[in-house]
Scaffold this motif. Sequence first.
Motif: not given
Length: 550
Positions: A247-267
Amino acid sequence: MPKRNISTNFQTLRNRMLNDLLLVVGISALPSLAISLSRITIMGFKPFMAVQIVLVLTIWLTWFFSTKLPYLFRTSILLIILGIATFAALSQIGPAADSKIFMVFFAFSCILFFQSRTAWLLVLAIISLMALFGFAAVQHWITFELDYQTYSHHPLAWLITTWNMGIFSSVFAYMGWRMIIGLREQSESAQELANRLQKISEHIPGVIYQFKLDTNGVYSFPYASEGIRDIYQVSPEQVKLDATPAFSVIHPDDKERLIASIKDSAKKMTEWRQEYRTLSSDGKVRWLSGESKPQLDASGNILWHGFICDITERKKVERLKDEFVATVSHELRTPLTSIRGSIRLINSGILQGKEEEIKHMLNIAEKNSVRLLLLIEDLLNIEKLQSDNLSLEIKSTDLPSFIQECIEENHSYAEQCSVTLNLIQCDTIKVNFDPQRMKQVLANLISNACKFSPPGQAVNIECKQHDEWLSIVITDFGNGIPHNFRDKIFDSFIQADASDTRTFGGTGLGLAIVKKIIELHQGNVSFKTKIGKGTSFIVKLPLKNSNALS
């Protein structure tokens, strides 16, 4: 190896071992039965002997029809036979019966062929029955009619005891060996499959992975193929317990959106699919595309199984297409607007009686029509070249006359750019090529040179014979070609930058067309450039193949 496959393979091993056991018991039971029946001489015929005959027959019938009988039915038959064998002789001759070995065999079979809980319940049941049987014997509820002194000194008693103990101990040893061999074969098969999958995954461009969100909210990659090194610049071991390094190499502008998509998929337990960027330590940006499907494991963790690949090149192509559409739209709109404006002005009647102004408007419309036609020809030509549908009409051509024609045809464009065309040298030779296509080549190169030359400068043209090659050099004295543009200058839809597109016009197809046409003539095109000094494009055509071309 998937858990389901392992369970299936282990059940197959159990089934094979059950059939082996039925056969071995059936074979070993025949001598045992013969010896047992021979004891009629010392104890007479006992009911348990008839039971033994029925049991041996049942074993053989079960083995014979093993392919047609269900697994659970065959295991139940085996346990019933062992249970009856245990108590049949015991009820007749008491503790002196050698059938106690069957009780051990019963327990062994339970553990081997049943699930652990069921197996231990069955073992506990037979132990309880043995205890109850012993209690009944101690209470004299069961009586035994046997002369132990005579029986214990008779050779048949010792023969049956030795045989049963020996043969069934051997059966235990064989089944243990068979189990070890079977498990080793399964292990080797699983390892071979794992190695095969590992080799396959190593050659797949991207990473195959298992991603986990545990009940404590920790992300990790329990499994990742070697491709993760290229995708995230980490090893599979580095992210096996914690995905933070990835996760440390994810672009700062995309990291929040990426994590939110993972949480949404899990939910919602829905498929995860995202396109996002990574940013390496050297500032290089890469586009990635990932997709996977979540599932809940027995521990409450959420597992995603999926694939991530690098789509940087695809994104570049998409960007080039977008730029090309924007460029073509601009290039089409500009001449069409001029043509429409000129015609509208003439039709309005405002210029009635003003012949010179009408002529000027018609000249504007004509020039823009030619510009529009050239644009369409470029688009058609690149399509033909890419599909290899462009044919050449080779003719023997006088080079000096041909070059002079090209200069005259491009003179007006050079004047528009305030540039002069200078023919420095042209050897007097005849060359075999397609004149129309070569005019197209020189028109592209000369117009580019004029377009990128400062006003008042000259564009030089040189045509020389070098051994068996003709060299045509077009030189301008502009700003040169930027370093980051040089390796893709002959690609389709490429221009130095957006400002050039708007300042100078063009579709970015010209040099791609030049390269294709020259290659069809079995030649090559290259360039030399210096920032602030200018650029020379060098076209080389083979003279030794001229006759072949004609």
